[in-house]
Scaffold this motif. Structure first.
Motif, PDB file in Angstrom:
ATOM      1  N   THR A   7      30.757  39.783  45.082  1.00 52.07           N
ATOM      2  CA  THR A   7      31.191  39.489  46.466  1.00 52.07           C
ATOM      3  C   THR A   7      30.969  38.078  46.942  1.00 52.07           C
ATOM      4  OG1 THR A   7      29.197  40.583  46.983  1.00 52.07           O
ATOM      5  CG2 THR A   7      31.157  41.540  47.835  1.00 52.07           C
ATOM      6  N   SER A   8      29.906  37.439  46.538  1.00 52.54           N
ATOM      7  CA  SER A   8      29.580  36.105  47.048  1.00 52.54           C
ATOM      8  C   SER A   8      29.603  35.107  45.898  1.00 52.54           C
ATOM      9  CB  SER A   8      28.196  36.093  47.702  1.00 52.54           C
ATOM     10  OG  SER A   8      28.117  37.086  48.678  1.00 52.54           O
ATOM     11  N   PRO A   9      30.730  34.450  45.668  1.00 50.95           N
ATOM     12  CA  PRO A   9      30.844  33.581  44.505  1.00 50.95           C
ATOM     13  C   PRO A   9      29.982  32.354  44.620  1.00 50.95           C
ATOM     14  CG  PRO A   9      32.768  33.391  45.902  1.00 50.95           C
ATOM     15  CD  PRO A   9      31.940  34.492  46.473  1.00 50.95           C
ATOM     16  N   ALA A  10      29.383  31.938  43.542  1.00 50.86           N
ATOM     17  CA  ALA A  10      28.607  30.705  43.501  1.00 50.86           C
ATOM     18  C   ALA A  10      29.526  29.575  43.095  1.00 50.86           C
ATOM     19  CB  ALA A  10      27.475  30.844  42.488  1.00 50.86           C
ATOM     20  N   GLU A  11      29.450  28.445  43.766  1.00 47.89           N
ATOM     21  CA  GLU A  11      30.323  27.320  43.460  1.00 47.89           C
ATOM     22  C   GLU A  11      29.822  26.546  42.256  1.00 47.89           C
ATOM     23  OE1 GLU A  11      33.100  26.901  44.813  1.00 47.89           O
ATOM     24  OE2 GLU A  11      32.940  28.282  46.484  1.00 47.89           O
ATOM     25  N   SER A  12      28.548  26.641  41.947  1.00 49.41           N
ATOM     26  CA  SER A  12      27.997  25.890  40.826  1.00 49.41           C
ATOM     27  C   SER A  12      28.216  26.625  39.521  1.00 49.41           C
ATOM     28  CB  SER A  12      26.493  25.667  41.035  1.00 49.41           C
ATOM     29  OG  SER A  12      25.845  26.900  41.140  1.00 49.41           O
ATOM     30  N   GLN A  13      28.032  25.938  38.394  1.00 50.94           N
ATOM     31  CA  GLN A  13      28.189  26.550  37.081  1.00 50.94           C
ATOM     32  C   GLN A  13      27.142  27.642  36.893  1.00 50.94           C
ATOM     33  OE1 GLN A  13      30.574  25.741  35.062  1.00 50.94           O
ATOM     34  NE2 GLN A  13      30.035  26.949  33.268  1.00 50.94           N
ATOM     35  N   PRO A  14      27.554  28.869  36.551  1.00 51.09           N
ATOM     36  CA  PRO A  14      26.588  29.960  36.388  1.00 51.09           C
ATOM     37  C   PRO A  14      25.658  29.698  35.206  1.00 51.09           C
ATOM     38  CG  PRO A  14      28.779  30.618  35.682  1.00 51.09           C
ATOM     39  CD  PRO A  14      28.931  29.296  36.335  1.00 51.09           C
ATOM     40  N   THR A  76      45.338  28.757  29.071  1.00 51.14           N
ATOM     41  CA  THR A  76      44.200  29.171  29.888  1.00 51.14           C
ATOM     42  C   THR A  76      43.211  29.966  29.046  1.00 51.14           C
ATOM     43  OG1 THR A  76      45.533  29.230  31.895  1.00 51.14           O
ATOM     44  CG2 THR A  76      43.494  30.512  31.900  1.00 51.14           C
ATOM     45  N   LYS A  77      41.936  29.571  29.102  1.00 52.92           N
ATOM     46  CA  LYS A  77      40.882  30.240  28.346  1.00 52.92           C
ATOM     47  C   LYS A  77      39.931  31.026  29.244  1.00 52.92           C
ATOM     48  CE  LYS A  77      42.448  28.266  24.611  1.00 52.92           C
ATOM     49  NZ  LYS A  77      43.229  29.023  23.623  1.00 52.92           N
ATOM     50  N   LYS A  78      39.709  30.515  30.467  1.00 58.18           N
ATOM     51  CA  LYS A  78      38.788  31.181  31.381  1.00 58.18           C
ATOM     52  C   LYS A  78      39.287  31.055  32.823  1.00 58.18           C
ATOM     53  CE  LYS A  78      34.544  30.395  28.686  1.00 58.18           C
ATOM     54  NZ  LYS A  78      33.174  29.820  28.716  1.00 58.18           N
ATOM     55  N   ILE A  79      39.092  32.130  33.586  1.00 57.95           N
ATOM     56  CA  ILE A  79      39.364  32.113  35.020  1.00 57.95           C
ATOM     57  C   ILE A  79      38.115  32.604  35.736  1.00 57.95           C
ATOM     58  CG2 ILE A  79      40.852  32.921  36.887  1.00 57.95           C
ATOM     59  CD1 ILE A  79      42.999  33.540  34.816  1.00 57.95           C
ATOM     60  N   TYR A  80      37.595  31.786  36.651  1.00 62.33           N
ATOM     61  CA  TYR A  80      36.392  32.118  37.428  1.00 62.33           C
ATOM     62  C   TYR A  80      36.856  32.690  38.767  1.00 62.33           C
ATOM     63  CZ  TYR A  80      33.883  29.098  34.102  1.00 62.33           C
ATOM     64  OH  TYR A  80      33.357  28.522  32.965  1.00 62.33           O
ATOM     65  N   MET A  81      36.388  33.897  39.104  1.00 64.86           N
ATOM     66  CA  MET A  81      36.845  34.583  40.313  1.00 64.86           C
ATOM     67  C   MET A  81      35.705  35.273  41.050  1.00 64.86           C
ATOM     68  SD  MET A  81      40.416  36.343  38.979  1.00 64.86           S
ATOM     69  CE  MET A  81      39.855  36.723  37.325  1.00 64.86           C
ATOM     70  N   ASP A  82      36.037  35.709  42.271  1.00 61.47           N
ATOM     71  CA  ASP A  82      35.096  36.473  43.094  1.00 61.47           C
ATOM     72  C   ASP A  82      34.839  37.867  42.523  1.00 61.47           C
ATOM     73  OD1 ASP A  82      35.077  34.441  44.909  1.00 61.47           O
ATOM     74  OD2 ASP A  82      36.081  35.564  46.512  1.00 61.47           O
ATOM     75  N   TYR A  83      33.729  38.422  42.953  1.00 63.08           N
ATOM     76  CA  TYR A  83      33.461  39.876  42.809  1.00 63.08           C
ATOM     77  C   TYR A  83      33.991  40.538  44.073  1.00 63.08           C
ATOM     78  CZ  TYR A  83      30.636  44.109  42.066  1.00 63.08           C
ATOM     79  OH  TYR A  83      30.217  45.397  41.860  1.00 63.08           O
ATOM     80  N   MET A  84      34.745  41.597  43.932  1.00 66.42           N
ATOM     81  CA  MET A  84      35.265  42.317  45.091  1.00 66.42           C
ATOM     82  C   MET A  84      34.573  43.683  45.189  1.00 66.42           C
ATOM     83  SD  MET A  84      37.371  40.135  46.305  1.00 66.42           S
ATOM     84  CE  MET A  84      38.398  41.002  47.487  1.00 66.42           C
TER      85      MET A  84
END
Length: 257
Positions: A7-14, A76-84
């Motif tokens: 739900t709350s995406p982090a903007e920094s690299q995980p 495209t190799k990776k897509i970073y997205m939100d948790y819903m």
């Protein structure tokens, strides 16, 4: 493929150790801290463009895209997205009340109407991306400037496998004057997240884009065994139309795998 996203995406690299949500062949979906990453060597990169377009032009709840990584080949190799938040509709269905099912159908009717009010001038993904057909075997082509070109693409992928005696009748069903509207292309219960009687997210926009008006119906009705009496509820947000196209595509899809 459909997934739950944080739900709350982090903007920094995980940085945390990833947790695998789903893995199939060379694709995977993993949670990294508060982000989810969809990765694989053969992702359709237009999913990110589709999600951004829907987020900007509708009120449909979709994952927000934060970053897209491409390989040296430009794919495209990776897509970073939100948790819903929410639970897949096919899993929530057995415990839902009739009122909740009616409420979910009402939400879906609203969201489908928003999609069908978006009119296009070509056939393909957002930002003039490729059109993708198929379910178990996906084929990409285009974008196509008109429905006649799209039909020829359909026939080129499927008709070689159709018995000669049925080719004539199969092709005559497909017209060239349908309206082009934005289409999810896989409104199956597994791609719809709910909480009680509310739709909290619609996921998996990989095959979405601008398609003939019947295309949403063909794809939604293809998953009729997902939950008990699903078709009765599909009728509530996709009222019965395009019977000829649905039957013809069901027949052609039989030969497309």
């Amino acid at each position: 493929m459909s997934f739950l996203w944080p739900t709350s995406p982090a903007e920094s690299q995980p940085t945390e150790e990833p947790r695998v949500l789903h893995s199939l062949a060379l694709r995977s979906v993993t949670v990294h801290g508060e982000q989810v990453i969809k990765s694989g060597p053969d992702l359709y990169g237009h999913e990110a463009s589709n999600l951004k377009y829907i987020a900007a032009n509708t009120t449909i709840p979709v994952p927000r895209v934060h970053k897209v990584e491409q390989g040296g080949d430009g794919k495209t190799k990776k897509i970073y997205m939100d948790y819903m938040p929410g639970k897949p509709l096919n899993k929530a269905w057995p415990e839902m009340t009739e009122d909740q099912k009616q409420s979910v159908a009402s939400d879906l009717r609203n969201y489908v109407e928003q999609l069908r009010n978006l009119k296009g001038t070509y056939i393909g993904a957002a930002n003039r991306g490729q059109a993708v057909i198929g379910k178990f075997v996906a084929h990409g082509g285009g974008p196509f400037d008109n429905e006649s070109q799209f039909n020829q693409f359909l026939f080129s992928r499927i008709l070689p496998k159709v018995p000669d005696t049925f080719r004539y009748h199969a092709t005559k069903t497909f017209k060239t004057n349908h309206e082009i509207v934005f289409t999810h292309s896989d409104l199956a219960p597994r791609n719809i997240l709910v909480d009680g009687g509310q739709v909290t997210a619609i996921l998996d926009w990989e095959f979405a884009g601008w398609y003939p008006e019947y295309w949403e119906y063909v794809k939604a009705y293809s998953d009729f065994n997902a939950v008990p009496k699903w078709l009765d509820n599909v009728d509530m947000f996709l009222p019965r139309r395009y019977t000829e196209e649905i039957i013809a595509m069901a027949y052609l899809n039989h030969f497309s795998h």
